[in-house]
Design an enzyme around this catalytic site. Structure first.
Site, mmCIF file in Angstrom:
data_model
loop_
_atom_site.group_PDB
_atom_site.id
_atom_site.type_symbol
_atom_site.label_atom_id
_atom_site.label_comp_id
_atom_site.label_asym_id
_atom_site.label_seq_id
_atom_site.Cartn_x
_atom_site.Cartn_y
_atom_site.Cartn_z
ATOM 1 N N ASN A 210 0.706 -1.212 0.053
ATOM 2 C CA ASN A 210 0.108 0.023 0.063
ATOM 3 C C ASN A 210 0.926 1.457 -0.011
ATOM 4 O O ASN A 210 0.566 2.244 -0.671
ATOM 5 C CB ASN A 210 -0.893 0.116 1.093
ATOM 6 C CG ASN A 210 -2.253 -0.608 0.871
ATOM 7 O OD1 ASN A 210 -2.374 -1.387 -0.088
ATOM 8 N ND2 ASN A 210 -2.962 -0.833 1.867
ATOM 9 N N GLY A 255 -3.727 13.523 -10.086
ATOM 10 C CA GLY A 255 -5.040 14.029 -9.799
ATOM 11 C C GLY A 255 -4.948 14.903 -8.335
ATOM 12 O O GLY A 255 -4.221 15.658 -8.321
ATOM 13 N N CYS A 262 -7.747 2.987 3.520
ATOM 14 C CA CYS A 262 -6.327 2.246 3.393
ATOM 15 C C CYS A 262 -5.212 2.937 3.066
ATOM 16 O O CYS A 262 -4.115 3.095 4.067
ATOM 17 C CB CYS A 262 -6.522 1.086 2.351
ATOM 18 S SG CYS A 262 -7.937 -0.032 2.953
HETATM 19 C C1 UGA Z 1 -6.170 -0.017 -1.584
HETATM 20 C C2 UGA Z 1 -5.054 -0.920 -2.310
HETATM 21 O O1 UGA Z 1 -5.246 -0.680 -3.745
HETATM 22 C C3 UGA Z 1 -5.619 -2.575 -1.972
HETATM 23 O O2 UGA Z 1 -4.606 -3.222 -2.863
HETATM 24 C C4 UGA Z 1 -5.637 -3.004 -0.648
HETATM 25 O O3 UGA Z 1 -5.985 -4.162 -0.422
HETATM 26 C C5 UGA Z 1 -6.633 -1.771 -0.130
HETATM 27 O O4 UGA Z 1 -6.073 -0.370 -0.015
HETATM 28 C C6 UGA Z 1 -6.654 -2.116 1.388
HETATM 29 O O5 UGA Z 1 -5.597 -2.026 2.133
HETATM 30 O O6 UGA Z 1 -7.431 -2.760 1.985
HETATM 31 P P1 UGA Z 1 -8.510 0.883 -1.958
HETATM 32 O O7 UGA Z 1 -8.411 1.759 -0.872
HETATM 33 O O8 UGA Z 1 -9.721 0.309 -2.226
HETATM 34 O O9 UGA Z 1 -7.466 -0.163 -2.057
HETATM 35 O O10 UGA Z 1 -8.418 1.910 -3.322
HETATM 36 P P2 UGA Z 1 -7.344 2.185 -4.349
HETATM 37 O O11 UGA Z 1 -8.146 1.758 -5.672
HETATM 38 O O12 UGA Z 1 -6.165 1.845 -4.131
HETATM 39 O O13 UGA Z 1 -7.491 3.925 -4.544
HETATM 40 C C7 UGA Z 1 -6.937 4.481 -3.208
HETATM 41 C C8 UGA Z 1 -6.984 6.096 -3.819
HETATM 42 O O14 UGA Z 1 -5.848 6.353 -4.755
HETATM 43 C C9 UGA Z 1 -8.160 6.473 -4.401
HETATM 44 O O15 UGA Z 1 -8.454 7.919 -3.877
HETATM 45 C C10 UGA Z 1 -7.914 6.871 -6.050
HETATM 46 O O16 UGA Z 1 -8.487 7.964 -6.572
HETATM 47 C C11 UGA Z 1 -6.530 7.004 -5.846
HETATM 48 N N1 UGA Z 1 -5.540 6.743 -7.065
HETATM 49 C C12 UGA Z 1 -5.351 5.741 -7.419
HETATM 50 C C13 UGA Z 1 -5.047 7.925 -7.667
HETATM 51 O O17 UGA Z 1 -5.182 8.924 -7.436
HETATM 52 N N2 UGA Z 1 -4.503 7.645 -8.767
HETATM 53 C C14 UGA Z 1 -4.168 6.254 -9.187
HETATM 54 O O18 UGA Z 1 -3.441 6.400 -10.113
HETATM 55 C C15 UGA Z 1 -4.924 5.348 -8.326
#
Ligand code: UGA
Length: 433
Positions: A210, A255, A262
């Site tokens: 993470n 962004g 998480c």
């Molecule tokens: C994250 C991890 O991706 C999972 O693998 C992990 O299991 C989970 O935490 C956890 O620890 O339970 P999650 O919190 O559901 O998952 O969300 P993500 O899809 O990782 O996105 C997190 C944030 O990053 C969002 O606000 C998203 O908008 C942002 N983000 C993501 C960006 O700003 N840019 C990106 O390229 C990707």
């Protein structure tokens, strides 16, 4: 081989993984202290918005493989494998609040009625397996053997069910190779690569993963700030970087930064875990600072585009949740952004398809609509915070007609700047000329 599994905690991790274990043939009982939540689950009413989950719960309940109870004792006694999937929120000082994990482990100990494998799936600091072992020895009423195994969870909110069936890896941290093998067998139907290691490494893999994802996001966000100054396009820079397989293209979307339960919590915990062993994890601190800064820079950008001040301006905030396809508002960038705009005197109204239930508490009195056009009507600018499908698919001519002036400030780079200019918009996004 079908296992009898008890899952303690019906949050994202517990409910989704429990349901998926049932779906591949195991006998699963999910436990939660919250009686009202368990009653609703028994009627296949989900406590969270997660695509595909309700059907899967319903299907497996009907098949008799998935049950719900409020009694940890009953669940533990009828199972051979116990999965702990309770919350581990951050405390004020950045340490991980382990109270729910400890309470669950103690209840497991008190109900030990035979050999059991106790799997920890909650995100926990290094050393939790050892600590759990001590707690069980101290609190068990009968002298049964047991193994503590760490198998961190990597699912994402919004795609949790899909992720569980398309795992990149299953990490199993165990001291006893037989327990590791049995846990591996239990995951066999998911057909994912398995990494078996010691429990400390397994516990750290979760934070490391993470933290690294967060670092990629903060890196590309800093890059976007440079891009804005030199006339480069961060989406192209990310694409070019991502074509290098060693870098990879995912998690390079610039962004307004990461939010959710998480990444913000685990980056802070990682910093604290290092600090507790007298190590200054410099990159981690920068990752966290940059993420906060990105939200502030976005507010400054909105002010700049609106002529230096947002006071008295009507602003439509599009999207409130921390990302699309979830109703989770925890540490959502929208909270800091909207509060800052409101403090500066803006009159904010919002669109979000599912977050309405959170609005009264977080943004008292803010009009919130499930139809984006209602939020946009009469606003002086639309601000994109979460890239919901309804936002991506906006009828831009209609948007232009509804706004008092054609201004969109896009925190998620959802539209093509040239096309927006052709449509007559003042369109400002992140890291693009
Ligand atoms: C994250 C991890 O991706 C999972 O693998 C992990 O299991 C989970 O935490 C956890 O620890 O339970 P999650 O919190 O559901 O998952 O969300 P993500 O899809 O990782 O996105 C997190 C944030 O990053 C969002 O606000 C998203 O908008 C942002 N983000 C993501 C960006 O700003 N840019 C990106 O390229 C990707």
């Amino acid at each position: 081989m079908s296992e009898k599994i008890a899952v303690i905690g019906t949050g994202y991790v517990g409910l989704v993984s429990g349901t998926c274990f049932a779906d591949v043939g195991h006998q699963v009982v999910c436990v939660d202290r919250d009686a009202a939540k368990i009653e609703r689950l028994k009627q296949a009413i989900m406590p969270i918005y997660e695509p595909g989950l309700d059907e899967l719960v319903d299907k497996n309940m009907k098949a008799g493989r998935l049950t719900f109870t409020t009694s940890i004792g009953d669940a533990v006694r009828q199972s051979d494998i116990v999965i702990i999937a309770v919350g581990t929120p951050a405390m004020e000082n950045g340490d991980v609040d382990m109270s729910q994990v400890k309470a669950a482990v103690i209840e497991v100990a008190e109900n030990l009625n035979g050999y059991k494998i106790i799997i920890n799936k909650s995100t926990v600091p290094v050393g939790t397996a050892k600590l759990s072992e001590e707690l069980i020895r101290e609190h068990r009423k009968e002298e049964h053997p047991f193994d503590i195994v760490s198998t961190p969870e990597f699912l994402r909110e919004g795609t949790a069910v899909y992720d569980t069936f398309h795992l990149d890896r299953i990490v199993i941290g165990a001291d006893n190779p037989e327990a590791a093998e049995r846990v591996k067998q239990m995951h066999e139907p998911f057909q994912a690569p398995v990494l078996i290691t010691n429990r400390e490494s397994s516990e750290l893999i979760k934070y490391a993963s993470n933290s690294f994802l967060a670092a990629k996001i903060s890196f590309i966000n800093e890059m976007s700030n440079v891009c804005e100054k030199v006339g480069a396009d961060v989406t192209m820079v990310a694409q070019g970087m991502g074509m290098d397989k060693r870098i990879g293209k995912s998690f390079l979307n610039a962004g307004i930064g990461y939010g959710g339960f998480c990444l913000p919590k685990d980056t802070k915990a990682q910093l604290k875990i290092a600090e507790n062993v007298d190590y200054d994890f410099k990159i981690m601190r920068a990752v966290i600072d940059v993420n906060q800064q990105q939200r502030e820079l976005f507010v400054e950008k909105i002010e700049r585009v609106l002529g230096g001040s947002v006071a008295g301006k009507k602003i439509a905030a599009l999207g409130l949740t921390f990302k699309p396809d979830t109703d989770d508002m925890r540490d959502a960038p929208s909270i800091d952004v909207i509060h800052a705009l409101q403090e500066k005197g803006a009159d904010v109204r919002a669109f979000d398809p599912v977050a309405a239930g959170h609005v009264d508490k977080l943004f008292p009195g803010m009009p919130t609509y499930t139809d984006p056009y209602q939020a946009i009507e009469g606003a002086d600018a639309a601000v994109i915070i979460t890239e919901w499908a309804q936002v991506k698919e906006l009828d831009l001519n209609r948007v232009k007609a509804l706004l008092t002036q054609p201004v969109i400030i896009d925190g998620r780079n959802q539209f093509v700047p040239e096309q927006m200019r052709e449509l007559g918009f003042v369109y400002v996004s992140v890291g693009r000329p």
